[in-house]
Design a protein around this motif. Structure first.
Motif, PDB file in Angstrom:
ATOM      1  N   ALA A 303       0.880  -1.085  -0.017  1.00 28.53           N
ATOM      2  CA  ALA A 303       0.012   0.011  -0.021  1.00 28.53           C
ATOM      3  C   ALA A 303       0.787   1.258   0.003  1.00 28.53           C
ATOM      4  O   ALA A 303       0.558   2.439  -0.230  1.00 28.53           O
ATOM      5  CB  ALA A 303      -1.004   0.207   1.414  1.00 28.53           C
ATOM      6  N   GLY A 304       1.998   1.141   0.208  1.00 30.22           N
ATOM      7  CA  GLY A 304       2.984   2.390   0.258  1.00 30.22           C
ATOM      8  C   GLY A 304       3.217   2.809  -1.171  1.00 30.22           C
ATOM      9  O   GLY A 304       4.044   3.597  -1.496  1.00 30.22           O
ATOM     10  N   ILE A 305       2.426   2.112  -2.348  1.00 30.59           N
ATOM     11  CA  ILE A 305       2.777   2.530  -3.745  1.00 30.59           C
ATOM     12  C   ILE A 305       2.382   3.781  -3.791  1.00 30.59           C
ATOM     13  O   ILE A 305       2.338   4.563  -4.954  1.00 30.59           O
ATOM     14  CB  ILE A 305       1.863   1.399  -4.689  1.00 30.59           C
ATOM     15  N   TYR A 306       1.226   4.229  -3.183  1.00 30.22           N
ATOM     16  CA  TYR A 306       0.471   5.448  -3.152  1.00 30.22           C
ATOM     17  C   TYR A 306       1.488   6.645  -2.717  1.00 30.22           C
ATOM     18  O   TYR A 306       1.518   7.656  -3.146  1.00 30.22           O
ATOM     19  CB  TYR A 306      -0.756   5.635  -2.533  1.00 30.22           C
ATOM     20  N   ALA A 307       2.015   6.635  -1.744  1.00 30.72           N
ATOM     21  CA  ALA A 307       3.292   7.340  -1.220  1.00 30.72           C
ATOM     22  C   ALA A 307       4.348   7.467  -2.021  1.00 30.72           C
ATOM     23  O   ALA A 307       4.999   8.400  -2.523  1.00 30.72           O
ATOM     24  CB  ALA A 307       3.580   6.871   0.165  1.00 30.72           C
ATOM     25  N   PHE A 308       4.694   6.365  -2.765  1.00 27.68           N
ATOM     26  CA  PHE A 308       5.881   6.116  -3.760  1.00 27.68           C
ATOM     27  C   PHE A 308       5.459   6.736  -5.079  1.00 27.68           C
ATOM     28  O   PHE A 308       6.192   7.592  -5.328  1.00 27.68           O
ATOM     29  CB  PHE A 308       6.160   4.583  -3.927  1.00 27.68           C
ATOM     30  N   ALA A 309       4.238   6.787  -5.527  1.00 23.60           N
ATOM     31  CA  ALA A 309       3.722   7.386  -6.836  1.00 23.60           C
ATOM     32  C   ALA A 309       3.770   9.145  -6.608  1.00 23.60           C
ATOM     33  O   ALA A 309       4.316   9.563  -7.364  1.00 23.60           O
ATOM     34  CB  ALA A 309       2.396   6.967  -6.981  1.00 23.60           C
ATOM     35  N   THR A 310       3.460   9.159  -5.386  1.00 20.01           N
ATOM     36  CA  THR A 310       3.492  10.786  -5.105  1.00 20.01           C
ATOM     37  C   THR A 310       4.583  11.530  -5.135  1.00 20.01           C
ATOM     38  O   THR A 310       4.682  12.424  -5.955  1.00 20.01           O
ATOM     39  CB  THR A 310       2.807  11.052  -3.696  1.00 20.01           C
ATOM     40  N   CYS A 311       5.620  10.707  -4.514  1.00 17.52           N
ATOM     41  CA  CYS A 311       6.981  11.380  -4.678  1.00 17.52           C
ATOM     42  C   CYS A 311       7.703  11.216  -5.903  1.00 17.52           C
ATOM     43  O   CYS A 311       8.202  12.218  -6.520  1.00 17.52           O
ATOM     44  CB  CYS A 311       7.826  10.271  -3.520  1.00 17.52           C
ATOM     45  N   ALA A 459      -1.134   9.669  -7.259  1.00 17.91           N
ATOM     46  CA  ALA A 459      -1.714   8.590  -6.571  1.00 17.91           C
ATOM     47  C   ALA A 459      -3.206   8.152  -6.594  1.00 17.91           C
ATOM     48  O   ALA A 459      -3.457   7.218  -6.727  1.00 17.91           O
ATOM     49  CB  ALA A 459      -1.348   8.876  -4.902  1.00 17.91           C
ATOM     50  N   LEU A 460      -3.890   9.392  -6.922  1.00 18.03           N
ATOM     51  CA  LEU A 460      -5.416   9.123  -7.070  1.00 18.03           C
ATOM     52  C   LEU A 460      -5.582   8.750  -8.413  1.00 18.03           C
ATOM     53  O   LEU A 460      -6.484   7.766  -8.655  1.00 18.03           O
ATOM     54  CB  LEU A 460      -6.119  10.653  -6.939  1.00 18.03           C
ATOM     55  N   PHE A 461      -4.825   8.990  -9.408  1.00 16.15           N
ATOM     56  CA  PHE A 461      -4.823   8.400 -10.873  1.00 16.15           C
ATOM     57  C   PHE A 461      -4.490   6.807 -10.788  1.00 16.15           C
ATOM     58  O   PHE A 461      -4.960   6.052 -11.533  1.00 16.15           O
ATOM     59  CB  PHE A 461      -4.034   9.078 -11.629  1.00 16.15           C
ATOM     60  N   LEU A 462      -3.503   6.506  -9.989  1.00 20.31           N
ATOM     61  CA  LEU A 462      -3.234   5.128  -9.594  1.00 20.31           C
ATOM     62  C   LEU A 462      -4.671   4.178  -9.172  1.00 20.31           C
ATOM     63  O   LEU A 462      -4.856   3.040  -9.469  1.00 20.31           O
ATOM     64  CB  LEU A 462      -2.183   4.838  -8.563  1.00 20.31           C
ATOM     65  N   THR A 463      -5.357   5.139  -8.257  1.00 15.86           N
ATOM     66  CA  THR A 463      -6.571   4.082  -7.779  1.00 15.86           C
ATOM     67  C   THR A 463      -7.432   4.031  -8.847  1.00 15.86           C
ATOM     68  O   THR A 463      -8.243   3.001  -9.013  1.00 15.86           O
ATOM     69  CB  THR A 463      -7.284   4.919  -6.743  1.00 15.86           C
ATOM     70  N   LEU A 464      -7.395   5.042  -9.911  1.00 17.21           N
ATOM     71  CA  LEU A 464      -8.449   4.887 -11.036  1.00 17.21           C
ATOM     72  C   LEU A 464      -7.886   3.456 -12.060  1.00 17.21           C
ATOM     73  O   LEU A 464      -8.678   3.000 -12.611  1.00 17.21           O
ATOM     74  CB  LEU A 464      -8.353   6.202 -11.733  1.00 17.21           C
ATOM     75  N   VAL A 465      -6.649   3.542 -12.058  1.00 21.37           N
ATOM     76  CA  VAL A 465      -5.837   2.466 -13.046  1.00 21.37           C
ATOM     77  C   VAL A 465      -6.284   1.400 -12.315  1.00 21.37           C
ATOM     78  O   VAL A 465      -6.678   0.213 -13.000  1.00 21.37           O
ATOM     79  CB  VAL A 465      -4.534   2.886 -13.147  1.00 21.37           C
ATOM     80  N   GLN A 466      -6.137   1.230 -11.009  1.00 23.34           N
ATOM     81  CA  GLN A 466      -6.515  -0.164 -10.159  1.00 23.34           C
ATOM     82  C   GLN A 466      -8.129  -0.458 -10.169  1.00 23.34           C
ATOM     83  O   GLN A 466      -8.371  -1.394  -9.861  1.00 23.34           O
ATOM     84  CB  GLN A 466      -6.028  -0.135  -8.977  1.00 23.34           C
ATOM     85  N   ARG A 467      -8.614   0.787 -10.282  1.00 21.25           N
ATOM     86  CA  ARG A 467     -10.238   0.690 -10.121  1.00 21.25           C
ATOM     87  C   ARG A 467     -10.495  -0.087  -8.624  1.00 21.25           C
ATOM     88  O   ARG A 467     -11.346  -0.790  -8.526  1.00 21.25           O
ATOM     89  CB  ARG A 467     -10.776  -0.060 -11.092  1.00 21.25           C
ATOM     90  N   GLN A 468      -9.950   0.479  -7.754  1.00 28.73           N
ATOM     91  CA  GLN A 468      -9.890   0.117  -6.258  1.00 28.73           C
ATOM     92  C   GLN A 468      -9.465   0.911  -5.350  1.00 28.73           C
ATOM     93  O   GLN A 468      -8.154   1.580  -5.594  1.00 28.73           O
ATOM     94  CB  GLN A 468      -9.217  -1.272  -6.202  1.00 28.73           C
ATOM     95  N   TRP A 469      -9.954   1.208  -4.281  1.00 25.28           N
ATOM     96  CA  TRP A 469      -9.754   2.077  -3.220  1.00 25.28           C
ATOM     97  C   TRP A 469      -8.924   1.466  -2.086  1.00 25.28           C
ATOM     98  O   TRP A 469      -9.383   0.325  -1.696  1.00 25.28           O
ATOM     99  CB  TRP A 469     -10.772   2.942  -2.817  1.00 25.28           C
ATOM    100  N   PRO A 470      -7.723   1.725  -1.672  1.00 23.44           N
ATOM    101  CA  PRO A 470      -7.072   0.933  -0.665  1.00 23.44           C
ATOM    102  C   PRO A 470      -7.697   1.346   0.745  1.00 23.44           C
ATOM    103  O   PRO A 470      -8.547   2.073   0.770  1.00 23.44           O
ATOM    104  CB  PRO A 470      -5.608   1.660  -0.553  1.00 23.44           C
ATOM    105  N   TYR A 471      -7.176   0.596   1.754  1.00 24.92           N
ATOM    106  CA  TYR A 471      -7.510   1.009   3.132  1.00 24.92           C
ATOM    107  C   TYR A 471      -7.436   2.411   3.470  1.00 24.92           C
ATOM    108  O   TYR A 471      -6.428   3.042   3.130  1.00 24.92           O
ATOM    109  CB  TYR A 471      -7.035   0.046   4.285  1.00 24.92           C
ATOM    110  N   THR A 472      -8.144   3.228   4.016  1.00 25.24           N
ATOM    111  CA  THR A 472      -7.921   4.606   4.347  1.00 25.24           C
ATOM    112  C   THR A 472      -6.807   4.786   5.082  1.00 25.24           C
ATOM    113  O   THR A 472      -6.008   5.920   4.749  1.00 25.24           O
ATOM    114  CB  THR A 472      -9.098   5.082   5.022  1.00 25.24           C
ATOM    115  N   ARG A 473      -6.258   4.243   5.978  1.00 25.79           N
ATOM    116  CA  ARG A 473      -4.990   4.361   6.698  1.00 25.79           C
ATOM    117  C   ARG A 473      -3.662   4.211   5.869  1.00 25.79           C
ATOM    118  O   ARG A 473      -2.630   4.947   6.054  1.00 25.79           O
ATOM    119  CB  ARG A 473      -4.893   3.507   7.674  1.00 25.79           C
TER     120      ARG A 473
END
Length: 643
Positions: A303-311, A459-473
């Protein structure tokens, strides 16, 4: 430009860029000295690396020997094959370094010279920044660190929660060979699991020892936020950001929860700081820091992929924009007057890291992560994770329908337990800082360099590519970004006032912001500690009575008894059972004589718990209540039917 000014400008260059022929001559001399019997530094490094690889290979071979008694047969064969291959590669690497050490010594010497020079350069910059920081600011920062550490330490001994108890029950308490080879559940944050195992081996099986890695990462985040904020704002504004990070509820909560989220937040701050500096100047040590922090984010949890993508998306776009603007500006004019050698030096100094280097660093991260995750993927497979419904792609319409609710959940996570006026003021100053960063002639250049928050779009675009929202935390890393942006807004507000009013505001700023930081830390820490919001948080499963219920049942249980408990109370109860030496066989008995039912009275009723396990009461039979805690009750059932 005067000679004095030119000398001052040249002195700001990183020593790593001034090695040139002098370093190569020095390295060649040390290489020739090695041939005459004096061991060069490069050769010593090669031999030290070989020794480390031998130790790694020996450790892997010991694990290889013990695999059959630790793992089931089907997994054992794959694990032994993987460990054998890894040990062989390590031994071959050790032999290669030993044999080729003499030939590689010259190149290692050059690399060592560069790293040493860069370290001295970064150290001198740090010392220079420290000398420019007033004694008042340093004292305030120390106070903030103490408050943040104390506030987090208060919750280290709280009863175990579901997620962290599950992690320890099924991963952390086993040898690393076993726990790091099992990725049957996203609950196994691999880096955190390894650190929890080492912590409990050293200090024992206690709540505080299990949470110690998360605690240390949480404490380290506070000065990291301060240092990152200094890149975008002054010392006083950075102190306010650090003060807020020391007492921000969600950061405090996950610093006392044995999960990997505080580690992700810390690694993210380090990665953004390294990336920001690389936009200015290409330094090998900062490349290493960026890669290590990025690998840390993703090895802690995917789930660190969203932080990774942001940076990384922010860094990549920043490199493109900075490169274009600097090529069009001063660098192009300076190149016309420079010699070939000076032109190359100026280019390296002015442009910082280039896009191909960023791509190469990303590939290095990928290779390292492939090796780290290769172990659990090869041994345990991905079937347990891929079968989970919460990671399967949604339909586009379902994804878009869930988007508003998930965005609201992210905002609620970030501002959880924050008073509304404080949240509003924070957002206002963040908006001021963002608007100021976007102002000026070089709009896109400033937006990318000064707004790491822009990477959140990736990071938000990545959720669109996955078509899935991760755990909020998984979005906890947004909090440091928000606080850094708030510091930028404070700085912008005071700068505007200074231009309008003059020197009185500048003098006021030097005192007011440190005092504000002290007030935020002291008041918020006291308010948060007295509110009890963290100790009662339901975010990762709250079961405050599991420890006391276990102590009570330890004197009641007999052979053949059964304990019935539902999620999220089961993992904490199992943890305390195992710690008290009761064993876990009580949770899965064969034809039990008696049944003890643990009921969380705020979530369920005893009849519902019994029914979930296929246990029915005869007509007229009533469970006997034998113990009651803060929010849980234990019932004893002697007469029952099973389906």
């Amino acid at each position: 430009m005067s000679k004095k000014a030119k000398h001052k400008s040249d002195s700001k260059k990183p020593p790593s860029l001034e090695l040139g022929k002098r370093s190569r001559r020095k390295s060649a001399a040390s290489f020739r000295a090695g041939k005459k019997g004096v061991v060069s530094r490069g050769r010593l490094f090669a031999l030290a690396g070989a020794a480390v690889l031998v130790i790694v290979a020996f450790t892997l071979l010991l694990a290889f020997r013990d695999v059959p008694r630790m793992v089931q047969h089907g997994y054992a064969e794959r694990m032994r094959a993987y460990l054998g291959i890894a040990a062989s590669v390590a031994l071959l690497g050790a032999v290669g370094l030993t044999v080729a050490g003499v030939r590689a010594a010259k190149h290692i010497d050059v690399l060592a010279e560069r790293l040493t020079a860069e370290w001295r350069y970064l150290q001198s910059q740090g010392l220079s920044s420290l000398r420019q920081t007033s004694a008042l600011d340093l004292a305030v920062l120390l106070f903030i660190m103490i408050v943040g550490s104390w506030l987090r330490a208060r919750y280290l001994g709280q009863p175990m929660r579901y997620d962290e108890a599950y992690t320890y029950n099924f991963y952390g308490r086993f040898p690393l060979t076993v726990s790091l080879s099992a990725y049957d559940s996203p609950n196994n944050h691999l880096l955190n699991t390894a650190l929890v195992h080492l912590s409990t081996v050293l200090w024992g099986n206690y709540e505080w020892a299990i949470r110690l890695p998360a605690f240390l990462f949480g404490v380290a985040t506070v000065p990291s936020v301060y240092l990152l904020s200094r890149k975008f704002a002054g010392a006083g504004s950075a102190l306010v950001a650090a003060s807020a990070s020391a007492v921000w509820p969600v950061l405090v909560e996950y610093s006392a929860n044995a999960r990997g989220y505080s580690a992700v937040a810390f690694f993210f701050v380090v990665a953004v700081a390294a990336a920001h500096k690389l936009l200015e100047r290409d330094i090998l040590l900062l490349r290493i820091a960026l890669v290590c922090a990025s690998v840390g984010m993703l090895y802690t949890t995917p789930a660190g992929i969203y932080a990774f993508a942001t940076c990384w998306v922010w860094l990549g776009v920043g490199v493109l924009v900075q490169h274009r603007y600097r090529q069009m500006g001063e660098l192009r004019r300076r190149r016309r007057r420079a010699t070939d050698h000076a032109r190359k030096s100026d280019q390296r100094e002015s442009l910082g890291v280039d896009l191909w280097t960023v791509v190469g660093l990303g590939l290095v991260c990928g290779v390292i992560l492939l090796m780290l995750y290769g172990f659990p993927f090869v041994v345990g497979g991905l079937a347990g994770v891929l079968q989970r419904s919460d990671i399967r792609p949604l339909g586009l319409r379902a994804y878009l329908a869930a988007a508003p609710g998930n965005l609201v959940d992210i905002a609620e996570l970030v501002f959880r337990s924050i008073p509304l006026p404080v949240a509003v003021v924070t957002v206002i100053f963040w908006s001021i800082g963002s608007t100021t960063a976007l102002a000026g002639r070089d709009l896109w250049r400033k937006a990318i360099a000064e707004l790491p928050e822009a990477g959140l779009l990736a990071a938000l675009f990545l959720t669109l590519v996955q078509r899935q929202w991760p755990y909020t935390r998984a979005w906890i890393f947004v909090v440091p970004l928000l606080l850094v942006g708030t510091a930028r807004g404070l700085e912008a507000a005071f700068s505007t006032l200074s231009r309008v009013v003059g020197s009185p505001i500048r003098r006021l700023k030097a005192i007011a912001l440190p005092l504000l930081a002290v007030g935020v830390a002291a008041w918020s820490a006291a308010a948060l500690a007295s509110s009890g919001s963290i100790s009662r948080s339901e975010d990762t499963g709250y079961s405050p009575d599991a420890r006391n219920a276990t102590l009570y049942l330890s004197g009641k249980l007999e052979e053949g008894d059964s304990v019935i408990v539902r999620v999220p109370s089961d993992a904490p109860l199992m943890y305390y059972f195992a710690r008290e030496g009761l064993g876990l066989e009580y949770f899965k008995p064969h034809q039990p004589k008696r049944v003890f039912v643990y009921v969380d009275t705020q979530r369920e009723r005893v009849e519902g718990v019994l029914g979930a396990f296929g246990v029915r009461l005869p007509e007229g039979e009533v469970p006997k209540q034998i113990w009651e805690g803060e929010r849980a009750t234990v019932f004893e059932v002697d007469n029952f039917l099973t389906s």
